[in-house]
Design a protein around this motif. Structure first.
Motif, PDB file in Angstrom:
ATOM      1  N   ILE A 158     -13.429  -1.934  12.282  1.00  0.00           N
ATOM      2  CA  ILE A 158     -12.095  -2.025  11.687  1.00  0.00           C
ATOM      3  C   ILE A 158     -12.207  -2.386  10.210  1.00  0.00           C
ATOM      4  O   ILE A 158     -11.592  -1.750   9.350  1.00  0.00           O
ATOM      5  N   CYS A 159     -13.008  -3.385   9.911  1.00  0.00           N
ATOM      6  CA  CYS A 159     -13.178  -3.834   8.525  1.00  0.00           C
ATOM      7  C   CYS A 159     -13.735  -2.709   7.652  1.00  0.00           C
ATOM      8  O   CYS A 159     -13.235  -2.457   6.553  1.00  0.00           O
TER       9      CYS A 159
ATOM     10  N   LYS B  95     -13.636   0.593   8.171  1.00  0.00           N
ATOM     11  CA  LYS B  95     -12.641   1.669   8.011  1.00  0.00           C
ATOM     12  C   LYS B  95     -11.531   1.240   7.047  1.00  0.00           C
ATOM     13  O   LYS B  95     -11.089   2.024   6.215  1.00  0.00           O
ATOM     14  N   ARG B  96     -11.093  -0.008   7.159  1.00  0.00           N
ATOM     15  CA  ARG B  96     -10.031  -0.510   6.286  1.00  0.00           C
ATOM     16  C   ARG B  96     -10.484  -0.498   4.829  1.00  0.00           C
ATOM     17  O   ARG B  96      -9.762  -0.016   3.947  1.00  0.00           O
TER      18      ARG B  96
ATOM     19  N   ILE C  24      -7.401  -0.223   1.831  1.00  0.00           N
ATOM     20  CA  ILE C  24      -6.238  -0.982   2.298  1.00  0.00           C
ATOM     21  C   ILE C  24      -6.644  -2.443   2.407  1.00  0.00           C
ATOM     22  O   ILE C  24      -7.707  -2.754   2.956  1.00  0.00           O
ATOM     23  N   ASN C  25      -5.803  -3.349   1.914  1.00  0.00           N
ATOM     24  CA  ASN C  25      -6.141  -4.764   2.080  1.00  0.00           C
ATOM     25  C   ASN C  25      -5.652  -5.262   3.442  1.00  0.00           C
ATOM     26  O   ASN C  25      -4.911  -4.577   4.148  1.00  0.00           O
ATOM     27  N   VAL C  26      -6.089  -6.454   3.807  1.00  0.00           N
ATOM     28  CA  VAL C  26      -5.786  -7.014   5.129  1.00  0.00           C
ATOM     29  C   VAL C  26      -4.275  -7.104   5.362  1.00  0.00           C
ATOM     30  O   VAL C  26      -3.782  -6.716   6.421  1.00  0.00           O
TER      31      VAL C  26
ATOM     32  N   LEU D 245      -2.628  -3.622   6.004  1.00  0.00           N
ATOM     33  CA  LEU D 245      -2.921  -3.071   7.320  1.00  0.00           C
ATOM     34  C   LEU D 245      -2.212  -3.864   8.407  1.00  0.00           C
ATOM     35  O   LEU D 245      -1.643  -3.277   9.330  1.00  0.00           O
TER      36      LEU D 245
ATOM     37  N   GLU E 274     -11.456  -8.771  12.684  1.00  0.00           N
ATOM     38  CA  GLU E 274     -12.561  -8.281  11.865  1.00  0.00           C
ATOM     39  C   GLU E 274     -13.783  -9.187  11.952  1.00  0.00           C
ATOM     40  O   GLU E 274     -14.916  -8.716  11.921  1.00  0.00           O
TER      41      GLU E 274
ATOM     42  N   LEU F  66      -2.980   0.952  14.725  1.00  0.00           N
ATOM     43  CA  LEU F  66      -4.227   0.737  13.993  1.00  0.00           C
ATOM     44  C   LEU F  66      -5.002   2.045  13.873  1.00  0.00           C
ATOM     45  O   LEU F  66      -5.463   2.400  12.791  1.00  0.00           O
TER      46      LEU F  66
ATOM     47  N   LEU G 118      -5.692   3.926  10.231  1.00  0.00           N
ATOM     48  CA  LEU G 118      -7.057   4.122   9.743  1.00  0.00           C
ATOM     49  C   LEU G 118      -7.572   5.532   9.986  1.00  0.00           C
ATOM     50  O   LEU G 118      -8.714   5.834   9.660  1.00  0.00           O
TER      51      LEU G 118
END
Length: 81
Positions: A15-16, A18-19, A24-26, A29, A44, A59, A63
């Protein structure tokens, strides 16, 4: 007929990655998928591992990811001898 799981065990590192690759910031997202930024950080880091179907589906869409990319790898249980 297959039932939808009640939760999905996710891979926080994936996830981290891909983000960050998506730029994209936390907080962005988290807002998109309907969870808190704090919970997303825990996912994450791996201190939390489960998402319910709604946030999990959002999600994946946010992503542009497949299940194989976001679900935690499962090892097969050891065989009994």
């Amino acid at each position: 007929m297959a039932q939808t799981p009640t939760t999905f065990e996710v891979d926080g590192t994936a996830i981290c990655t891909k983000r960050m690759n998506a730029g994209i910031n936390v907080q962005q997202l988290a807002d998109q998928i309907g969870i808190t930024a704090n919970y997303l950080r825990k996912l994450e880091r791996g201190t939390r591992k489960h998402l319910t179907p709604g946030p999990y589906t959002r999600l994946r869409a946010a992503l542009d990811a497949t299940e194989d990319e976001l679900l935690a790898p499962h090892s097969d249980p050891p065989e009994r001898k």
